[in-house]
Structure formats: structure tokens, C-alpha cells
Design a protein around this motif. Sequence first.
Motif: not given
Length: 412
Positions: A268-279, A299-300, A398-407
Motif C-alpha cells: 500500500l506504500g509509494p511503490n506498492g502495486y495495490l496502491a497503484g491499482r487503488i489509485a 471496494y477498491f 497517505c499513512t493508509v494508502v499512498f495515492l498520487p496526491a501523496c507525492r
Amino acid sequence: MRARRAAGLVAILTLLLAGGAQAATPDLLLKRPMFADETGQVRPWRITDSRWGWFSPLMLATADRLERCKGADPALAAGLRMSPNRLDRTGVAAIAALRACHRGWFKKVPADALPEKVWDRLVKAEPRPDVLARAKVLAFGAAALTPDYDRTVWDWDRGAGWTSADPAAILTWGPYKATAGHGCTLQKALAALMADPQTAALVQTHFEGERATLAGLLDRAGEDWCARQPAVLKPVFDDPERRETLRVIFAQLASHAEIRAGYDAYFLGPNGYLAGRIARYYALYALAGLTPTETDFAYFLDRSLDYPPLSEALQAELAPRLKAAGPETWRARRIIAAETPFTSPGARSFQIGRDAVYWIDAVGQAGLDPLEVASWVRNSRLKASDVGLTEQPYAPPCTVVFLPACRTEARP
């Protein structure tokens, strides 16, 4: 007197088990799932959390207090201790017995708010579960292959009854399905844990007898890292004792909170593929002008575990349809599910029942179409509201899931 007491307990249990099509209120902690079977009879169902989730503190605190209640059936507390990560008949009866023991605590407390009162009374040192913790109960339940952090499956062992969607899968670990396969997500998760000195020491300790295997899993020399992994793991798999030893190693690793947190952070972090899919789902909602809710986040997360990522083409196709459906996002979730490309009728039959978890609160079981209701009863019987997820707007930090806005937020 006994008859009156029995009638009172039945009334309490009936209230506890009551559940309709209404979504959860913001204060709801937990309720027992209910479903109507093929005859129309309403029946209770169970719900299971991670062994390290938030059900256990609630149930163990209830057991501790029940053991001090005169007249309480000791079997209730014993049952809770055996499976504290489940809410089932024993858990419901135990909470009802606790109410009978401490009537003053529960004065004017509605039956559907009993778990909240127990938490506030007995688990008050811990904060109530956040949206991610609640979402995990549903998402992990979908992962029959590897439903908790201490579970692994040898995908080569077809006799176990499970196979991975990855044809190159070798070994799968944990609820996010870290797989030693074509993507090497298991090896990458281990590498992330080894990059942190605190978790690296734990990994090295537990791999004491399999240091060569660990080195092989982490060896990125050359361009064919994933392709070389069968050569690393085949000797382990071919030796029954080593095969089981490796499963024990991962189970022991999971007992450490630091390891579980690191495992989550990898996905779920900056390079996590799940975070990317959720995004990608959040991006779709942005295109459609929709405000994501707590239930949308769950759901996501759930879909990101079991589906390919949304393509830009599918986002562009779905966005106007979601916008036209209106601001109630349960409609968007249903549209997304209907447009998912399934590889087989069987896959659709299974997954549509998993997806219906996230809109059945809005329409009720009677509002599902025949395929949805048959699959939901067969494969889930749960609702998002069962774990207190609501339609309140939710922008995950961002502590839960790293989305693009977190950057952007991280910039000075």
C-alpha cells in the motif's frame, strides 16, 4: 422465572441478529451478518477477522469480563478464547450474557449498539478500528487462497485444491497474495522487509535454517530474477520437511507486528502495486465527479486484490456512465462490477457475489438481480455495513494508502 429469563435472552439475540438493508451509521462497530436462504428464511451468518485484527480485542475483553460474572455460562468465555477473531453464535450469546450481567452498563443502549458499548467499556485503551481495519475484514475474506498473514500456499501443490491466477506461481504468502511467480511480489516484499534494519533482523532470525533459500530469493543479479526463482524453490518443495519448514517460517514472521506492518506498507506504500491499482479507481471517480466514501475505499481495496488494474480506456468509457448514474456511489460500484471482463462464467459467478457486498446495503437482498443474489448467498453473505463501513466521504490519508496526491503533499 427461568422461562422469563429465556424469553429475555431470545429477545436480546433477536435484536442482535436483526439486520436490514440500511447502511451503517457512523457509530456502528459491528453486527452479525444476516441473509435469506433459498426458502426465504432469514438466517445468521458468521464473519471472521484477521487473527491480528480488531475482533480479537473485543472478544477477549468480553471473555475476561464474563469469567467474573456469577451465573454466566463458562463455555461462552471459553468459546471466545478459542476463536476470538470471529463473530458467530457464540460471540452474540456472549455479548448478550454480558449485558445480563452488567445491566447498568447497557441501560438504554439499543441491542445493535452493544458491541460499541463493550468496546468503550472494556477496550477503551485502544482506538476504534479505522476504515482500513474494517475494510480488511471484507477484503481478506475474499482471499480464500491466503486469508491471513500467517498463511502460505505452495501453488505447485495442485493437490491442495487451490491454484493461482498466475500460471508461473510457486508460493503465495499472506492476504495480499505475495506470490513467487512472474511478478516476484513475494521476493519484493521480503526485500522491502530486509531494507528496514528492524524487520531485517527478524527475517534473518527466522530464516536461520534456510539462509541459502533467503539469499536465492533476494538475489537480483541478472535480468531474469523471477525466471530463476523456480530453481531456488524447487529443491525446497521437493523435500517435504523443508517445504513445511518454509511455511512455518512465514507463519512465525507473521507473529511480529513489525512484519505485518512492513508487509502492508510494501503493498500500500509509494511503490506498492495495490496502491497503484487503488489509485486508478480514485482517478475514475475524479473523472466522473464522484466523492469516494468509506465503502468505496473498501471496494477498491477488495477489487485490487482480485482484478487486473483499470485501463485508461476503461476509465474513459466508464466515467460518463458513472457520472450519469448520479452522486450515490453504490450505483458506480455496481456499474464497475458489471463491466469487469471475466475470463470464464465461473469466475463471474464467484466474483459478482463478492462485489455485491458493497451495494447490497443500498438495495437489500431483494434488490439484487438473480445472478447477484445467488452468488452473494453462495460466496459471501456479508454486507459492508456489517463491519461499520458507511457512505460517509473518505479521503484515505497517505499513512493508509499512498495515492498520487501523496507525492504532492510530501513536497516542501
